[in-house]
Scaffold this active site. Structure first.
Site, PDB file in Angstrom:
ATOM      1  N   GLY A  28       0.853  -1.202   0.000  1.00 44.16           N
ATOM      2  CA  GLY A  28       0.000   0.000   0.000  1.00 44.16           C
ATOM      3  C   GLY A  28       0.879   1.238   0.000  1.00 44.16           C
ATOM      4  O   GLY A  28       0.538   2.280   0.571  1.00 44.16           O
TER       5      GLY A  28
ATOM      6  N   ALA B  27       1.354   5.076   4.157  1.00 39.78           N
ATOM      7  CA  ALA B  27       2.732   4.901   3.686  1.00 39.78           C
ATOM      8  C   ALA B  27       3.427   6.255   3.502  1.00 39.78           C
ATOM      9  O   ALA B  27       4.623   6.390   3.770  1.00 39.78           O
ATOM     10  CB  ALA B  27       2.744   4.107   2.384  1.00 39.78           C
TER      11      ALA B  27
ATOM     12  N   ASP C  72       2.510  -1.831  -4.543  1.00 41.70           N
ATOM     13  CA  ASP C  72       1.134  -1.356  -4.690  1.00 41.70           C
ATOM     14  C   ASP C  72       0.560  -2.006  -5.934  1.00 41.70           C
ATOM     15  O   ASP C  72       1.252  -2.777  -6.619  1.00 41.70           O
ATOM     16  CB  ASP C  72       1.054   0.186  -4.733  1.00 41.70           C
ATOM     17  CG  ASP C  72      -0.249   0.694  -4.105  1.00 41.70           C
ATOM     18  OD1 ASP C  72      -1.332   0.396  -4.672  1.00 41.70           O
ATOM     19  OD2 ASP C  72      -0.202   1.364  -3.064  1.00 41.70           O
TER      20      ASP C  72
ATOM     21  N   ARG D 228     -11.819   1.667   5.195  1.00 40.11           N
ATOM     22  CA  ARG D 228     -13.256   1.894   5.397  1.00 40.11           C
ATOM     23  C   ARG D 228     -13.557   3.374   5.194  1.00 40.11           C
ATOM     24  O   ARG D 228     -12.832   4.244   5.633  1.00 40.11           O
ATOM     25  CB  ARG D 228     -13.616   1.509   6.838  1.00 40.11           C
ATOM     26  CG  ARG D 228     -15.088   1.329   7.086  1.00 40.11           C
ATOM     27  CD  ARG D 228     -15.299   0.741   8.469  1.00 40.11           C
ATOM     28  NE  ARG D 228     -14.959   1.688   9.506  1.00 40.11           N
ATOM     29  CZ  ARG D 228     -15.813   2.547  10.065  1.00 40.11           C
ATOM     30  NH1 ARG D 228     -17.069   2.565   9.679  1.00 40.11           N
ATOM     31  NH2 ARG D 228     -15.417   3.366  11.010  1.00 40.11           N
TER      32      ARG D 228
ATOM     33  N   VAL E  97      -1.516  -4.246   9.071  1.00 36.63           N
ATOM     34  CA  VAL E  97      -2.163  -2.977   9.412  1.00 36.63           C
ATOM     35  C   VAL E  97      -3.521  -2.873   8.715  1.00 36.63           C
ATOM     36  O   VAL E  97      -4.501  -2.395   9.293  1.00 36.63           O
ATOM     37  CB  VAL E  97      -1.259  -1.793   8.993  1.00 36.63           C
ATOM     38  CG1 VAL E  97      -1.928  -0.460   9.293  1.00 36.63           C
ATOM     39  CG2 VAL E  97       0.105  -1.888   9.671  1.00 36.63           C
TER      40      VAL E  97
ATOM     41  N   ASP F 158      -4.307   2.025  19.055  1.00 33.69           N
ATOM     42  CA  ASP F 158      -5.307   2.058  20.128  1.00 33.69           C
ATOM     43  C   ASP F 158      -4.624   2.250  21.481  1.00 33.69           C
ATOM     44  O   ASP F 158      -5.100   2.990  22.339  1.00 33.69           O
ATOM     45  CB  ASP F 158      -6.119   0.753  20.118  1.00 33.69           C
ATOM     46  CG  ASP F 158      -6.592   0.408  18.713  1.00 33.69           C
ATOM     47  OD1 ASP F 158      -7.481   1.098  18.212  1.00 33.69           O
ATOM     48  OD2 ASP F 158      -6.025  -0.514  18.097  1.00 33.69           O
TER      49      ASP F 158
ATOM     50  N   HIS G  43      -8.928  -4.975  16.833  1.00 30.50           N
ATOM     51  CA  HIS G  43      -8.794  -3.558  16.443  1.00 30.50           C
ATOM     52  C   HIS G  43     -10.117  -3.140  15.796  1.00 30.50           C
ATOM     53  O   HIS G  43     -10.244  -3.038  14.584  1.00 30.50           O
ATOM     54  CB  HIS G  43      -7.623  -3.368  15.486  1.00 30.50           C
ATOM     55  CG  HIS G  43      -7.581  -1.977  14.911  1.00 30.50           C
ATOM     56  ND1 HIS G  43      -7.302  -0.873  15.672  1.00 30.50           N
ATOM     57  CD2 HIS G  43      -7.826  -1.505  13.668  1.00 30.50           C
ATOM     58  CE1 HIS G  43      -7.367   0.218  14.929  1.00 30.50           C
ATOM     59  NE2 HIS G  43      -7.683  -0.143  13.697  1.00 30.50           N
TER      60      HIS G  43
HETATM   61  N1  LIG Z   1      -4.712  -1.270  12.369  1.00 28.42           N
HETATM   62  C1  LIG Z   1      -4.765   0.055  12.468  1.00 28.42           C
HETATM   63  O1  LIG Z   1      -4.551   0.613  13.555  1.00 28.42           O
HETATM   64  C2  LIG Z   1      -5.085   0.903  11.283  1.00 28.42           C
HETATM   65  C3  LIG Z   1      -5.047   2.295  11.402  1.00 28.42           C
HETATM   66  C4  LIG Z   1      -5.334   3.089  10.285  1.00 28.42           C
HETATM   67  C5  LIG Z   1      -5.657   2.487   9.073  1.00 28.42           C
HETATM   68  N2  LIG Z   1      -5.689   1.144   8.992  1.00 28.42           N
HETATM   69  C6  LIG Z   1      -5.977   0.474   7.719  1.00 28.42           C
HETATM   70  O2  LIG Z   1      -4.829   0.560   6.873  1.00 28.42           O
HETATM   71  C7  LIG Z   1      -5.217   0.378   5.507  1.00 28.42           C
HETATM   72  C8  LIG Z   1      -4.582   1.433   4.600  1.00 28.42           C
HETATM   73  O3  LIG Z   1      -5.027   2.709   4.949  1.00 28.42           O
HETATM   74  P1  LIG Z   1      -4.605   3.992   4.066  1.00 28.42           P
HETATM   75  O4  LIG Z   1      -5.280   5.143   4.714  1.00 28.42           O
HETATM   76  O5  LIG Z   1      -3.144   4.025   3.817  1.00 28.42           O
HETATM   77  O6  LIG Z   1      -5.384   3.659   2.711  1.00 28.42           O
HETATM   78  P2  LIG Z   1      -5.120   4.238   1.235  1.00 28.42           P
HETATM   79  O7  LIG Z   1      -6.322   3.925   0.442  1.00 28.42           O
HETATM   80  O8  LIG Z   1      -4.621   5.637   1.278  1.00 28.42           O
HETATM   81  O9  LIG Z   1      -3.912   3.326   0.746  1.00 28.42           O
HETATM   82  C9  LIG Z   1      -4.069   1.963   0.565  1.00 28.42           C
HETATM   83  C10 LIG Z   1      -3.142   1.586  -0.565  1.00 28.42           C
HETATM   84  O10 LIG Z   1      -3.163   0.168  -0.651  1.00 28.42           O
HETATM   85  C11 LIG Z   1      -3.088  -0.146  -2.012  1.00 28.42           C
HETATM   86  N3  LIG Z   1      -3.514  -1.532  -2.241  1.00 28.42           N
HETATM   87  C12 LIG Z   1      -4.768  -2.016  -2.394  1.00 28.42           C
HETATM   88  N4  LIG Z   1      -4.711  -3.333  -2.641  1.00 28.42           N
HETATM   89  C13 LIG Z   1      -3.415  -3.690  -2.616  1.00 28.42           C
HETATM   90  C14 LIG Z   1      -2.728  -4.897  -2.803  1.00 28.42           C
HETATM   91  N5  LIG Z   1      -3.371  -6.039  -3.064  1.00 28.42           N
HETATM   92  N6  LIG Z   1      -1.375  -4.902  -2.706  1.00 28.42           N
HETATM   93  C15 LIG Z   1      -0.710  -3.778  -2.449  1.00 28.42           C
HETATM   94  N7  LIG Z   1      -1.291  -2.575  -2.287  1.00 28.42           N
HETATM   95  C16 LIG Z   1      -2.638  -2.549  -2.354  1.00 28.42           C
HETATM   96  C17 LIG Z   1      -3.992   0.883  -2.684  1.00 28.42           C
HETATM   97  O11 LIG Z   1      -3.747   0.980  -4.063  1.00 28.42           O
HETATM   98  C18 LIG Z   1      -3.555   2.128  -1.914  1.00 28.42           C
HETATM   99  O12 LIG Z   1      -2.455   2.779  -2.538  1.00 28.42           O
HETATM  100  C19 LIG Z   1      -6.754   0.400   5.537  1.00 28.42           C
HETATM  101  O13 LIG Z   1      -7.223  -0.925   5.560  1.00 28.42           O
HETATM  102  C20 LIG Z   1      -7.064   1.076   6.867  1.00 28.42           C
HETATM  103  O14 LIG Z   1      -8.345   0.756   7.337  1.00 28.42           O
HETATM  104  C21 LIG Z   1      -5.400   0.338  10.062  1.00 28.42           C
HETATM  105  O1  LIG Z   2     -12.238   1.848  10.091  1.00 27.17           O
HETATM  106  C1  LIG Z   2     -12.133   2.233  11.257  1.00 27.17           C
HETATM  107  O2  LIG Z   2     -13.065   2.393  12.027  1.00 27.17           O
HETATM  108  C2  LIG Z   2     -10.783   2.479  11.864  1.00 27.17           C
HETATM  109  C3  LIG Z   2      -9.738   3.003  10.936  1.00 27.17           C
HETATM  110  C4  LIG Z   2      -8.388   2.842  11.528  1.00 27.17           C
HETATM  111  O3  LIG Z   2      -8.137   1.478  11.731  1.00 27.17           O
HETATM  112  C5  LIG Z   2      -8.226   3.578  12.836  1.00 27.17           C
HETATM  113  O4  LIG Z   2      -8.272   2.947  13.896  1.00 27.17           O
HETATM  114  O5  LIG Z   2      -8.040   4.801  12.788  1.00 27.17           O
END
Ligand SMILES: NC(=O)c1ccc[n+]([C@@H]2O[C@H](COP(=O)([O-])OP(=O)(O)OC[C@H]3O[C@@H](n4cnc5c(N)ncnc54)[C@H](O)[C@@H]3O)[C@@H](O)[C@H]2O)c1
Ligand SMILES: O=C(O)CC[C@H](O)C(=O)O
Length: 335
Positions: free
Chosen positions: A11, A17, A42, A92, A129, A159, A187
Site C-alpha cells: 500500500g 505509507a 502497490d 473503510r 495494518v 489504540d 482492532h
Molecule cells: N490497524 C490500524 O490501527 C489501522 C489504522 C489506520 C488504518 N488502517 C488500515 O490501513 C489500511 C490502509 O489505509 P490507508 O489510509 O493508507 O489507505 P489508502 O487507500 O490511502 O492506501 C491503501 C493503498 O493500498 C493499495 N492496495 C490495495 N490493494 C493492494 C494490494 N493487493 N497490494 C498492495 N497494495 C494494495 C492501494 O492501491 C492504496 O495505494 C486500511 O485498511 C485502513 O483501514 C489500520
Molecule cells: O475503520 C475504522 O473504524 C478504523 C480506521 C483505523 O483502523 C483507525 O483505527 O483509525
C-alpha cells in the site's frame, strides 16, 4: 545486500505509507546505524504514483537508505524480506461497516501470506495494518505454514497510544508518564482499553491510573468508548482514516518488535492467542499485553482480571471468532 535490513511496505502509494516511509528510511525504526533496503508494493494502477514516492525518497537524501524497489509484483516484493509491513488494502469510508471490508481484503492477505511463505526469509517479522487487521493477519498466517506463527502480528499500538494519550491529557502529564495500558482483543469498536494495571507518574510518584484520574465513571465509560470509537471519529472528521497517527504507531510497534520493550512496561500487540492464560480461544490474532526480548514476544500472564474486564475481553474475542469463521468461508469460496 549484506548488513542491510530488507523491509517491505505494501500500500506504498497510500496515505499511511506517505507518513511511514520517511520514518523507516531515516532510521527511526530499525536503528540509527542500520542500512535499509526498502521495497514498495502497490497495485498496477498506482505504479505512477509510486514512481513519485520513489522520487521523493531519493530527494530526501537519506544516508541509511541503500536501495528502493518499487513493484506491483508479489514475487519481487516478498523476496528475502526481514520485515513486512502489510498496509495495502481497501480502507473503510464513512458509513461503511468494517465487516464489509472482510470480503474485499481477505483475499489480498491470503495471497500475500502465500507469497511470504514462498519468497521471504523464515525469520521475517510481519505486521498487518490493513483492516480488519486481526483477521487479515490470521489469514496471512494460515497461508504461510513454513513461517512460525509467532512472526505474525497486527497493529493495536494505535489504540494503545490513544488510551495512553487520553489518560495523560486527563491527568495533565505527558504521555511518557503513563505505563502499562492494555488493549485487549480486536482492532475494532469491541476492543477493550483497560487501565486497571496502568500507572501514571505524577510529580515523581507512580500512582495507579484510577487513583490519579479520580473519576471511575469516566474510566469505565467515556474513556473506553472514546478509544473504541476514535478511528471512526477521525474518519468522520477527515473523511479519511487516520494516517499520521497510524504511521507513528506502526513505527512504535516495529521498533518494539525489533529492539524489545522497555524495562517496567509492556505494549499491546495483536498476536496468536494459542496457550494464553486468560481463557481467550486459541487460533485468533488477539491483542494482549506483551513484553519483547530478542525479537520474541511473550504475553504478560497472570494479571488479575475483574468481572467488568473479563466480560469485555470475552466480548471482543467473540467478535474475532465470528470474523475468523466468516473469513475462512470467503477463503474457501475463493479457493
Ligand atoms: N490497524 C490500524 O490501527 C489501522 C489504522 C489506520 C488504518 N488502517 C488500515 O490501513 C489500511 C490502509 O489505509 P490507508 O489510509 O493508507 O489507505 P489508502 O487507500 O490511502 O492506501 C491503501 C493503498 O493500498 C493499495 N492496495 C490495495 N490493494 C493492494 C494490494 N493487493 N497490494 C498492495 N497494495 C494494495 C492501494 O492501491 C492504496 O495505494 C486500511 O485498511 C485502513 O483501514 C489500520
Ligand atoms: O475503520 C475504522 O473504524 C478504523 C480506521 C483505523 O483502523 C483507525 O483505527 O483509525
Amino acid at each position: 545486500m549484506t548488513g542491510t535490513v530488507k523491509v517491505l511496505v505494501t500500500g506504498a502509494a497510500g496515505q499511511i505509507a506517505y507518513s511511514l516511509l520517511y520514518s523507516i528510511a531515516s532510521g527511526n525504526v530499525f536503528g540509527k546505524d542500520q542500512p535499509i533496503s526498502l521495497v514498495l508494493l502497490d497495485i498496477t494502477p498506482m505504479l505512477g504514483v509510486l514512481e513519485g514516492v520513489v522520487m521523493e525518497l531519493q530527494d530526501c537524501a537519506l544516508p541509511l537508505l541503500k536501495e528502493v524497489i518499487a513493484t506491483d509484483k508479489e514475487e519481487v516484493a516478498f523476496k528475502d524480506l526481514d520485515a513486512a509491513i502489510l498496509v495495502g488494502s481497501m480502507p473503510r469510508r464513512e458509513g461503511m461497516e468494517r465487516k464489509d471490508l472482510l470480503k474485499a481484503n481477505v483475499r489480498i492477505f491470503k495471497s500475500q501470506g502465500a507469497a511470504l511463505n514462498k519468497y521471504s526469509k523464515k525469520t521475517v517479522k510481519v505486521l498487518v495494518v490493513g483492516n480488519p487487521a486481526n483477521t487479515n493477519c490470521l489469514i496471512a498466517l494460515k497461508s504461510a505454514l513454513t513461517i512460525p506463527r509467532e512472526n505474525f502480528t497486527c497493529l493495536t499500538r494505535l489504540d494503545h497510544n490513544r488510551a495512553v494519550s487520553q489518560v495523560a491529557i486527563r491527568v495533565g502529564v505527558d504521555s511518557a508518564a503513563v505505563k502499562k495500558a492494555i488493549i485487549w482483543g480486536n482492532h475494532s469498536s469491541t476492543q477493550y482499553p483497560d487501565v486497571h494495571h496502568a500507572t501514571v507518574n505524577v510529580g515523581g510518584q507512580e500512582l495507579p491510573v484510577f487513583q490519579a484520574v479520580k473519576d471511575d465513571a469516566w474510566l469505565k465509560g467515556d474513556f473506553i468508548s472514546t478509544v473504541q470509537q476514535r478511528g471512526a471519529a477521525v474518519i468522520k472528521a477527515r473523511k479519511l482514516s487516520s494516517a499520521m497517527s497510524a504511521a507513528k504507531a506502526i513505527c512504535d510497534h516495529m521498533r518494539s518488535f525489533w529492539h524489545g520493550t522497555a524495562e517496567g512496561d509492556w505494549v499491546s500487540m495483536g498476536v496468536v492467542s494459542d496457550g494464553n492464560s486468560y481463557g481467550i480461544p486459541a487460533d485468533l490474532i488477539y491483542s494482549f499485553p506483551v513484553v519483547i526480548k530478542n525479537k520474541s514476544w511473550k504475553i504478560v500472564d497472570g494479571l488479575n482480571i475483574n468481572d467488568f474486564s473479563r466480560e469485555k475481553m470475552l466480548q471482543t474475542a467473540k467478535e474475532l471468532v465470528e470474523e475468523r469463521d466468516m473469513a475462512l468461508e470467503f477463503v474457501s469460496e475463493s479457493a
